[in-house]
Every structure is written in structure tokens, then in C-alpha cells.
Design a protein around this motif. Structure first.
Motif, PDB file in Angstrom:
ATOM      1  N   THR A  36      71.435  21.520 -19.629  1.00 15.47           N
ATOM      2  CA  THR A  36      73.062  21.214 -19.857  1.00 15.47           C
ATOM      3  C   THR A  36      73.484  20.244 -18.776  1.00 15.47           C
ATOM      4  OG1 THR A  36      73.892  23.125 -18.788  1.00 15.47           O
ATOM      5  CG2 THR A  36      73.621  23.051 -21.572  1.00 15.47           C
ATOM      6  N   LYS A  37      72.488  20.163 -17.623  1.00 18.43           N
ATOM      7  CA  LYS A  37      72.869  19.174 -16.714  1.00 18.43           C
ATOM      8  C   LYS A  37      72.069  18.103 -16.679  1.00 18.43           C
ATOM      9  CE  LYS A  37      75.103  22.724 -13.912  1.00 18.43           C
ATOM     10  NZ  LYS A  37      75.322  23.601 -12.509  1.00 18.43           N
ATOM     11  N   ALA A  38      72.680  16.748 -16.486  1.00 20.10           N
ATOM     12  CA  ALA A  38      72.029  15.446 -16.560  1.00 20.10           C
ATOM     13  C   ALA A  38      70.856  15.512 -15.554  1.00 20.10           C
ATOM     14  CB  ALA A  38      72.872  14.524 -16.678  1.00 20.10           C
ATOM     15  N   GLU A  39      71.296  15.836 -14.199  1.00 23.71           N
ATOM     16  CA  GLU A  39      70.253  15.516 -13.209  1.00 23.71           C
ATOM     17  C   GLU A  39      69.061  16.491 -13.340  1.00 23.71           C
ATOM     18  OE1 GLU A  39      73.522  18.649 -11.985  1.00 23.71           O
ATOM     19  OE2 GLU A  39      73.412  16.999 -12.807  1.00 23.71           O
ATOM     20  N   LEU A  40      69.263  17.816 -14.087  1.00 25.97           N
ATOM     21  CA  LEU A  40      68.025  18.406 -14.250  1.00 25.97           C
ATOM     22  C   LEU A  40      67.236  17.812 -15.795  1.00 25.97           C
ATOM     23  CD1 LEU A  40      69.209  21.916 -13.559  1.00 25.97           C
ATOM     24  CD2 LEU A  40      67.826  20.738 -12.132  1.00 25.97           C
ATOM     25  N   LEU A  41      68.073  17.585 -16.722  1.00 25.99           N
ATOM     26  CA  LEU A  41      67.507  17.025 -17.910  1.00 25.99           C
ATOM     27  C   LEU A  41      66.713  15.794 -17.489  1.00 25.99           C
ATOM     28  CD1 LEU A  41      70.397  17.222 -20.429  1.00 25.99           C
ATOM     29  CD2 LEU A  41      68.288  18.150 -20.866  1.00 25.99           C
ATOM     30  N   ASP A  42      67.157  15.162 -16.671  1.00 23.12           N
ATOM     31  CA  ASP A  42      66.345  13.645 -16.417  1.00 23.12           C
ATOM     32  C   ASP A  42      64.869  13.945 -15.870  1.00 23.12           C
ATOM     33  OD1 ASP A  42      68.222  12.089 -17.638  1.00 23.12           O
ATOM     34  OD2 ASP A  42      69.170  11.326 -15.571  1.00 23.12           O
ATOM     35  N   GLN A  43      64.879  15.077 -15.265  1.00 20.96           N
ATOM     36  CA  GLN A  43      63.673  15.493 -14.638  1.00 20.96           C
ATOM     37  C   GLN A  43      62.590  16.175 -15.438  1.00 20.96           C
ATOM     38  OE1 GLN A  43      63.953  17.689 -10.669  1.00 20.96           O
ATOM     39  NE2 GLN A  43      66.001  17.379 -10.822  1.00 20.96           N
ATOM     40  N   TRP A  44      62.914  16.287 -16.676  1.00 19.29           N
ATOM     41  CA  TRP A  44      61.835  17.108 -17.534  1.00 19.29           C
ATOM     42  C   TRP A  44      62.052  16.556 -19.033  1.00 19.29           C
ATOM     43  CZ3 TRP A  44      62.839  20.077 -22.051  1.00 19.29           C
ATOM     44  CH2 TRP A  44      64.400  20.529 -22.124  1.00 19.29           C
ATOM     45  N   SER A  45      63.166  16.058 -19.441  1.00 22.91           N
ATOM     46  CA  SER A  45      63.301  15.649 -20.891  1.00 22.91           C
ATOM     47  C   SER A  45      62.812  14.275 -21.586  1.00 22.91           C
ATOM     48  CB  SER A  45      64.833  15.676 -21.504  1.00 22.91           C
ATOM     49  OG  SER A  45      65.421  14.936 -20.553  1.00 22.91           O
ATOM     50  N   ALA A  46      61.520  13.996 -21.186  1.00 18.78           N
ATOM     51  CA  ALA A  46      60.733  12.956 -21.562  1.00 18.78           C
ATOM     52  C   ALA A  46      59.105  13.161 -21.277  1.00 18.78           C
ATOM     53  CB  ALA A  46      61.021  11.499 -20.892  1.00 18.78           C
ATOM     54  N   PRO A  47      58.413  12.974 -22.407  1.00 18.97           N
ATOM     55  CA  PRO A  47      57.066  13.223 -22.316  1.00 18.97           C
ATOM     56  C   PRO A  47      56.334  12.560 -21.322  1.00 18.97           C
ATOM     57  CG  PRO A  47      57.324  12.377 -24.215  1.00 18.97           C
ATOM     58  CD  PRO A  47      58.727  12.391 -23.638  1.00 18.97           C
ATOM     59  N   ALA A  48      55.461  12.718 -20.421  1.00 21.27           N
ATOM     60  CA  ALA A  48      54.684  11.957 -19.216  1.00 21.27           C
ATOM     61  C   ALA A  48      53.790  11.031 -20.170  1.00 21.27           C
ATOM     62  CB  ALA A  48      53.952  12.777 -18.318  1.00 21.27           C
ATOM     63  N   PRO A  49      53.746   9.830 -19.578  1.00 25.35           N
ATOM     64  CA  PRO A  49      54.246   9.105 -18.208  1.00 25.35           C
ATOM     65  C   PRO A  49      55.688   8.610 -18.628  1.00 25.35           C
ATOM     66  CG  PRO A  49      52.900   7.571 -19.457  1.00 25.35           C
ATOM     67  CD  PRO A  49      52.902   8.784 -20.298  1.00 25.35           C
ATOM     68  N   MET A  50      56.207   8.647 -19.653  1.00 26.42           N
ATOM     69  CA  MET A  50      57.863   8.419 -19.791  1.00 26.42           C
ATOM     70  C   MET A  50      58.708   9.171 -18.831  1.00 26.42           C
ATOM     71  SD  MET A  50      57.885   7.714 -23.799  1.00 26.42           S
ATOM     72  CE  MET A  50      59.040   6.648 -23.730  1.00 26.42           C
ATOM     73  N   ARG A  51      60.001   8.739 -18.531  1.00 26.50           N
ATOM     74  CA  ARG A  51      60.930   9.316 -17.974  1.00 26.50           C
ATOM     75  C   ARG A  51      62.234   9.195 -18.547  1.00 26.50           C
ATOM     76  NH1 ARG A  51      64.258   5.744 -14.921  1.00 26.50           N
ATOM     77  NH2 ARG A  51      63.544   3.912 -14.809  1.00 26.50           N
ATOM     78  N   ALA A  52      63.055  10.342 -18.421  1.00 28.35           N
ATOM     79  CA  ALA A  52      64.340  10.115 -19.039  1.00 28.35           C
ATOM     80  C   ALA A  52      65.290   9.707 -17.944  1.00 28.35           C
ATOM     81  CB  ALA A  52      64.852  11.541 -19.301  1.00 28.35           C
ATOM     82  N   LYS A  53      66.511   8.623 -18.446  1.00 29.13           N
ATOM     83  CA  LYS A  53      67.555   8.238 -17.744  1.00 29.13           C
ATOM     84  C   LYS A  53      68.677   8.250 -18.504  1.00 29.13           C
ATOM     85  CE  LYS A  53      68.001   3.719 -17.902  1.00 29.13           C
ATOM     86  NZ  LYS A  53      67.942   2.007 -17.669  1.00 29.13           N
ATOM     87  N   THR A  54      69.798   9.267 -18.122  1.00 25.23           N
ATOM     88  CA  THR A  54      70.988   9.557 -18.367  1.00 25.23           C
ATOM     89  C   THR A  54      72.014   8.443 -18.020  1.00 25.23           C
ATOM     90  OG1 THR A  54      70.571  11.838 -18.933  1.00 25.23           O
ATOM     91  CG2 THR A  54      72.917  11.061 -18.817  1.00 25.23           C
ATOM     92  N   LYS A  55      72.573   7.759 -19.245  1.00 23.58           N
ATOM     93  CA  LYS A  55      73.691   6.857 -18.527  1.00 23.58           C
ATOM     94  C   LYS A  55      74.880   7.624 -18.263  1.00 23.58           C
ATOM     95  CE  LYS A  55      75.410   2.301 -19.741  1.00 23.58           C
ATOM     96  NZ  LYS A  55      75.288   1.002 -20.697  1.00 23.58           N
ATOM     97  N   TYR A  56      75.186   8.280 -19.267  1.00 24.42           N
ATOM     98  CA  TYR A  56      76.169   9.306 -18.834  1.00 24.42           C
ATOM     99  C   TYR A  56      76.055  10.691 -19.849  1.00 24.42           C
ATOM    100  CZ  TYR A  56      78.533   7.855 -23.325  1.00 24.42           C
ATOM    101  OH  TYR A  56      78.672   7.555 -24.623  1.00 24.42           O
ATOM    102  N   MET A  57      77.043  11.511 -19.264  1.00 24.60           N
ATOM    103  CA  MET A  57      76.749  12.854 -20.152  1.00 24.60           C
ATOM    104  C   MET A  57      78.016  13.749 -19.732  1.00 24.60           C
ATOM    105  SD  MET A  57      73.897  16.003 -19.835  1.00 24.60           S
ATOM    106  CE  MET A  57      74.196  17.578 -20.664  1.00 24.60           C
ATOM    107  N   ASP A  58      78.873  14.137 -20.816  1.00 22.58           N
ATOM    108  CA  ASP A  58      79.966  14.659 -20.812  1.00 22.58           C
ATOM    109  C   ASP A  58      79.931  16.013 -21.532  1.00 22.58           C
ATOM    110  OD1 ASP A  58      82.483  15.358 -20.478  1.00 22.58           O
ATOM    111  OD2 ASP A  58      83.376  14.090 -21.579  1.00 22.58           O
ATOM    112  N   PHE A  59      79.344  17.200 -21.023  1.00 21.09           N
ATOM    113  CA  PHE A  59      78.975  18.502 -21.754  1.00 21.09           C
ATOM    114  C   PHE A  59      80.024  19.226 -21.939  1.00 21.09           C
ATOM    115  CE2 PHE A  59      77.126  22.708 -22.160  1.00 21.09           C
ATOM    116  CZ  PHE A  59      76.326  22.472 -23.224  1.00 21.09           C
TER     117      PHE A  59
END
Length: 165
Positions: A36-59
Motif C-alpha cells: 500500500t505504499k508506493a516507495e515499497l511497491l516500486d521496489q518489488w512490483s515488477a518482474p525482473a529485469p523490469m522495474r516499477a515506477k509510480t507516477k502518483y499514488m493516493d491510497f
């Protein structure tokens, strides 16, 4: 031990639904934050070698996360997640669709229901994904959704192993 942690991934084509259950050797509050936190989601929510990049998140209910999965060559695949229900620490639901870089949604989408529970220091996450169309679900499966989501959850486990509990 990794071996004794529950992990199930099941597809029910007739119901257009995917069921994922994954156990983590970590407290529920930490797992909740990871989802539920973008800074953590961006560290794991894409399969390697891809990466996640949140533009904005309002949980919050009615809030959204607009993010991309970025390939090593810089190519971006965007998606929108709209939060439809939140019960802190135990459940949240969202409606997810693919999108373009300007946030124009590509329908149909899917409804995700996340449930979190803890027992003896282990947290179980149960995710139900209802797809609005069988064609969308079949396309995602053909694109390797099961393998990709497994890699993502394993990435979360790796992140947790490097985080103080």
C-alpha cells in the motif's frame, strides 16, 4: 524457511478468476505497507529485469495509483489501479486497467481483492482477481502473468529479507 511458506496460484477460466495465496515470514503491518505504499511497491512490483515506477499514488477509497512497468530498454507499460474499498491492515480492493502514458484506460479491466491475516508471525496474503472478460484473462496468462507475479512476490520476499522486522 522459504520451503514451508504457502504459495498457491490457481486459474478458474469458467469464473474468469485468478486466486493467489502467498505466505510471508513477516508481520502483517509490514506486508500491508509493502502492498500500500508506493516507495515499497516500486521496489518489488515488477518482474525482473523490469522495474516499477509510480507516477502518483493516493491510497484511499476513490484514490488511484498510476504507474509503469519499465523494461531495461526504457519501454513503459502503464496501468491504473483505483481503490474501491479499504479496511486498514486486513483488506483492500481495487479496479485495475492497463493505460497509456496519459492515463487513458484500456478496458476491460479486473477487480482485485487483497486479504491479509497473521498467525504466529507469518502473514498470509490472499488475492482474488476477477477479470471482466475471459479474453483479457487468457491474454494475460499467455503473456506470462503467473510467472511474472511469482517473480514479483519472490522479489517482495527478498526485499523483506533485507528489511528489519
Amino acid at each position: 524457511m522459504k520451503n514451508d511458506l504457502l504459495f498457491d496460484f490457481n486459474v478458474d477460466k469458467a469464473a474468469k478468476t485468478v486466486y493467489i495465496t502467498r505466505e510471508f515470514n513477516a508481520p502483517q503491518a509490514l506486508i500491508w505497507d509493502a502492498f500500500t505504499k508506493a516507495e515499497l511497491l516500486d521496489q518489488w512490483s515488477a518482474p525482473a529485469p523490469m522495474r516499477a515506477k509510480t507516477k502518483y499514488m493516493d491510497f484511499k477509497i476513490g484514490g488511484r495509483r498510476f504507474y509503469a512497468m519499465v523494461a531495461p530498454d526504457g519501454q513503459e507499460g502503464w496501468a491504473v489501479q483505483e481503490y474501491t474499498s479499504i479496511t486498514p491492515k486486513t483488506n483492500f480492493k481495487m479496479y485495475s486497467t492497463f493505460a497509456d502514458k496519459d492515463e487513458n484506460r484500456v478496458l476491460p479491466g479486473s477487480e482485485w481483492d487483497h486479504n491479509f491475516s497473521e498467525e504466529k508471525g507469518r502473514t498470509k496474503v490472499s488475492i482474488t482477481i476477477f477479470n471482466e472478460s475471459l479474453e483479457r484473462m487468457e491474454k494475460m496468462i499467455e503473456m506470462g502473468f503467473a510467472e511474472a507475479y511469482t517473480m514479483m512476490l519472490n522479489g517482495l520476499e527478498t526485499l523483506l529479507n533485507h528489511t528489519e522486522k
